[in-house]
Design an enzyme around this catalytic site. Structure first.
Site, PDB file in Angstrom:
ATOM      1  N   ILE A 168       0.809  -1.109   0.061  1.00 15.16           N
ATOM      2  CA  ILE A 168       0.163  -0.143  -0.032  1.00 15.16           C
ATOM      3  C   ILE A 168       0.997   1.238  -0.200  1.00 15.16           C
ATOM      4  O   ILE A 168       0.812   2.244  -0.887  1.00 15.16           O
ATOM      5  CB  ILE A 168      -0.933  -0.002   1.204  1.00 15.16           C
ATOM      6  CG1 ILE A 168      -2.176  -1.164   1.034  1.00 15.16           C
ATOM      7  CG2 ILE A 168      -1.562   1.472   1.336  1.00 15.16           C
ATOM      8  CD1 ILE A 168      -3.085  -1.122   2.418  1.00 15.16           C
ATOM      9  N   ASP A 169       1.941   1.288   0.960  1.00 17.84           N
ATOM     10  CA  ASP A 169       2.911   2.441   1.033  1.00 17.84           C
ATOM     11  C   ASP A 169       3.646   2.831  -0.389  1.00 17.84           C
ATOM     12  O   ASP A 169       3.714   3.662  -0.871  1.00 17.84           O
ATOM     13  CB  ASP A 169       3.649   2.218   2.074  1.00 17.84           C
ATOM     14  CG  ASP A 169       4.601   3.525   2.495  1.00 17.84           C
ATOM     15  OD1 ASP A 169       3.966   4.675   2.165  1.00 17.84           O
ATOM     16  OD2 ASP A 169       5.599   3.474   2.748  1.00 17.84           O
ATOM     17  N   GLU A 170       4.128   1.512  -1.102  1.00 23.26           N
ATOM     18  CA  GLU A 170       4.819   1.613  -2.201  1.00 23.26           C
ATOM     19  C   GLU A 170       3.793   2.141  -3.201  1.00 23.26           C
ATOM     20  O   GLU A 170       4.125   2.979  -4.146  1.00 23.26           O
ATOM     21  CB  GLU A 170       5.177   0.372  -2.594  1.00 23.26           C
ATOM     22  CG  GLU A 170       5.946   0.200  -4.193  1.00 23.26           C
ATOM     23  CD  GLU A 170       7.135   1.194  -4.054  1.00 23.26           C
ATOM     24  OE1 GLU A 170       7.565   1.201  -5.441  1.00 23.26           O
ATOM     25  OE2 GLU A 170       7.647   1.412  -2.835  1.00 23.26           O
TER      26      GLU A 170
END
Length: 250
Positions: A168-170
């Site tokens: 998700i962060d990527e």
């Protein structure tokens, strides 16, 4: 059902320094313009000619659901405004022709820097994913298939929650970079709903909610292909930085 949450906060700007160094993030005037157009950012990020390995191309480990949805979105890139983002081993191979503010620039002698989600070379064992970005809608869709190296609880064949958080962060970071020069995660909040089985497909739908006060606000719903199972819901805040063009790259 897993119900847990976490929040990752990085105190940046005048409140703190980047990890590993004494560098303070520059403070821009609210009136300063973020001069790179979205088309310019996309063209620098999505290199057309390169000898680098593009990890977003299908391989034998992809499940049928991932292959089918990949080809569905690939068709949309022809006329519907979607762009398939390449994914190389390192972010250094992506952001071409743009310079970070001088205070953030460091000299490194490490030649094998890589994106965390590309740390496993063997196909199908770790992070198999591809991101499609829609420039006018400022949204992304990530197709994510976790491999057995990402297994969480032993002998149950489900992915570790941290692997989904990293994915998700990527995807957030790629989306906000292209949508408005967003570079640094200020806040990441995730509410886990269900487990993802190793080798299956999770579809991450990402939307940029708003851009204001040098920050980009973004949300994500991670769910199954049939949209019947929600794996997680997430939101994040990213710092917007004005990037300098490096004319020596052209």
């Amino acid at each position: 059902m897993i119900r847990r949450g976490f929040q990752v906060a990085a105190r940046l700007g005048h409140h703190g320094a980047l990890p590993g160094g004494p560098y303070i993030l520059p403070r821009f005037s609210p009136a300063s313009a973020f001069g790179s157009s979205m088309d310019s950012l996309v063209s620098r990020f999505c290199q057309e000619k390169t000898d680098l390995k593009n990890y977003t191309l299908p391989n034998a480990s992809w499940c049928p659901d991932m292959l089918n949805l990949y080809h569905e979105f690939l068709e949309k890139t022809k006329a519907d405004g979607w762009i398939r983002l390449p994914s190389f081993k390192s972010n250094r191979n992506h952001i071409q022709g743009l310079k970070l503010p001088l205070a953030l620039t460091v000299t490194s002698d490490k030649s094998d820097c890589r994106i965390f989600t590309r740390c496993i070379e063997t196909e199908g064992q770790g992070y198999e994913y591809v991101i499609f970005f829609h420039s006018s809608k400022k949204k992304s869709v990530c197709l994510f298939q976790p491999g057995p190296y990402l297994e969480g609880p032993p002998r149950v064949r489900f992915a570790h929650g941290g692997s989904l958080a990293a994915m998700i962060d990527e995807t957030f970071s790629k989306t906000v970079y292209l949508a408005g020069e967003g570079l640094f995660t200020l806040n990441l909040s995730i509410r886990f709903k269900n487990l993802i089985r190793v080798g299956s497909l999770a579809v991450l739908n990402i939307d940029v909610e708003k851009i204001e006060d040098q920050k980009l606000y973004i949300s994500c719903v991670a769910q199954s292909v049939d949209q019947q199972t929600v794996y997680a819901k997430a939101s994040g805040t990213f710092l917007q930085l004005q990037l300098e063009e490096d004319s020596s790259q052209y």
